[in-house]
Structures are given as structure tokens and as C-alpha cells.
Design a protein around this motif. Sequence first.
Motif, short mmCIF file in Angstrom:
data_model
loop_
_atom_site.label_atom_id
_atom_site.label_comp_id
_atom_site.label_asym_id
_atom_site.label_seq_id
_atom_site.Cartn_x
_atom_site.Cartn_y
_atom_site.Cartn_z
N ILE A 16 -3.17 78.39 40.35
CA ILE A 16 -2.44 78.53 41.51
C ILE A 16 -3.05 79.35 42.71
O ILE A 16 -3.13 80.75 42.40
N PHE A 46 -1.49 80.86 45.74
CA PHE A 46 -0.05 81.11 46.23
C PHE A 46 0.07 82.07 47.39
O PHE A 46 -0.55 83.27 47.44
N VAL A 69 7.02 80.52 39.61
CA VAL A 69 5.67 80.10 39.17
C VAL A 69 4.97 81.31 38.18
O VAL A 69 4.34 80.84 37.19
N ALA A 70 5.19 82.47 38.43
CA ALA A 70 4.92 83.62 37.70
C ALA A 70 5.13 83.53 36.32
O ALA A 70 4.41 83.86 35.27
N LEU A 73 -2.87 83.13 38.49
CA LEU A 73 -1.97 82.82 39.81
C LEU A 73 -3.10 83.81 40.82
O LEU A 73 -3.30 84.93 40.30
N PRO A 112 -0.52 88.67 38.18
CA PRO A 112 -1.49 87.79 38.89
C PRO A 112 -2.96 88.35 38.87
O PRO A 112 -3.18 89.24 38.50
#
Length: 302
Positions: A181, A183, A211-212, A218, A248
Amino acid sequence: MVIKGIVFNIQRYSLDDGPGIRTTVFLKGCPLKCRWCSNPESQNIYTEISFRNSVCNKCGECSLVCKEGAIKIDDEGVNINRKLCSKCFNCVDVCAPQALKVIGKETSVDEVMAEIRKDLHFYQESGGGVTVSGGEPLAQASFTGEILKTCQEEGIHTCVETCGYGTKESLNKILPFTSLIYFDVKHIDPTIHKKFTGRSNKLIIDNLKYVASKGIPLVIRVPVITSFNDSDEVINNIACLVAGINKPLEIHLLPYHNYGIGKYKMLGRKYSLEELSRPIDSKLKILQEIVSSFGLNCEIVK
Ligand code: SF4
Ligand code: SF4
């Protein structure tokens, strides 16, 4: 049931929207209206016309076929009243030099997949795949989810580029089929975020944490916009937020550019940041160092 969506571009051989060689599917419709948006044709979820004055020969054919009286030709050329337009696109059909074009097309998942499958060997050789972008993929979540699901069933890597503004229900249609993703995080302050994008960032930050928590790889993207978020303090606060979430991969800083100005004219819209310039390289370097000081990988993208 055939699931369809409104697509405005399918770009093959893309190198900027994830790892390897990719096909990027651009969807129409975005809940934000970022003042610096370089893809204004993506913002409305419906099909619309664009007009390129430089190739118009002022033949007047478009005006003749417009039953709504939405097109007038005067000394300055073609004038389109978009409020009157009923989107019949008769004008586009008669415009020989293609000064008028339709932006967006209702497209089925099968049609999208047929384009995607043309480059399977590139994905395999380069570690690439498919990216669904926008606009905002969450604005057409069922369609996006079906594309991603079909790709994964066929062994194609999937990536989504999102502004993060959408319901949990829409996220849940996409996340199970997403391998990576991208983001966007634009600002920490909800009031300033709303002033420049039309929406508060509260839902976006909630969704970022959600989401994380799913453990999906990410990448955080920060558009660096002069006089909006290019201060040391704002970037420090964004890095602090990101450093506190689950692993991330990195932060990408995307310096502002004004390549989209011409598109605003073609859509009959005003661009409000005419005077803005790109952040200078030395400033970007400082911002990169601030992000890196949080232990995050930070890349300045083009
Ligand atoms: S039909 Fe096309 S070329 Fe002719 S006046 Fe209209 S926009 Fe211009
Ligand atoms: S799309 Fe149809 S209604 Fe709209 S300007 Fe063209 S001819 Fe007129």
C-alpha cells in the motif's frame, strides 16, 4: 454479476507506482480536492469532457450537435457551459481534430484484466505487477477489490495508492487482496488539512493505523507542498506519527510540481496555486534528514 467501474487511464510499463514494471489502473473519483492535485481529471467520479484549445479549428460542429445549447462559439473560440452539459458526448463524436475528448469510461473487471494480462512476462521478469490508483481506489472499492482479487488469483503482485479517506467497509474490500500500500499523509493538523484538501485528516489517520495493524507492507507518501507542509515542524510531526506505527517500509517525499496546470484549463477549472514553486533541493534534503532521524528510510521521489 458484472462489476464495472469508471476508469480514466490504464497505463502500461509504469515505473513509478511500485516495484518493477507495472500496469497502473487509474480510477475516477476522489473525496479530497487537494489544491495541488496534478490529476484533476481524476477527481469527479463521473465521465466528463475535456477541451484542448490548441487543436480546435473553430469549425463549430460541436455547437451544432449540442441539443442542450451548452457550447457557444465566439471570437475567443469554444465556450462550454458544463452546467448545461448532459454528457451525451455528441460533440466529441463530431470533433475531427479531437479537441474534445471524454474523460473516463465505464469498464468491466474483465476489460481491465485483459489489459493487465498483456504484460505478464514484464511483471514476472521485473518483479512488477499491478497498481490501482486514482482518483481514490476506495471510492470504487468493490471494483478495486475485484481487480486485486483476480490479479492475486493469477499470481500478479498488487499495490494500491490511496489518500486514505474511506470507510472501514471499503478498506475491508481491498486489503485482503493487496500486497503493498502506498498511503498518503499530507498534514497532521486537521484544520489545515481541511483548508487545503477539503477534508479533515482524522479519518485518514485512523485508517492509517488500521491498515498498519493488518501487517501489509506500507509506504508512506508525503507530497511536499510549499507553504502547506514544507516546514521542519510539520515534517517532523508526520515522521513522528509514522515512526509510531507498525513497520512502514519507508517514507517517500514527493516535491510539488505544477505539471497539471494545463489539465485544469482543459476541464474549464481554475488552478489556485499558479504562483507556487517547487521546494528547493537543499530544503528537501533537510526534510529528508528529519525523517531519517526517526530511523525511517526516506527517499525524495523525482
Ligand atoms: S468540433 Fe472540435 S474543432 Fe470544431 S469547434 Fe468544436 S471543439 Fe473545435
Ligand atoms: S456532451 Fe452533449 S450536452 Fe455536453 S456539451 Fe457535448 S454535445 Fe453538449
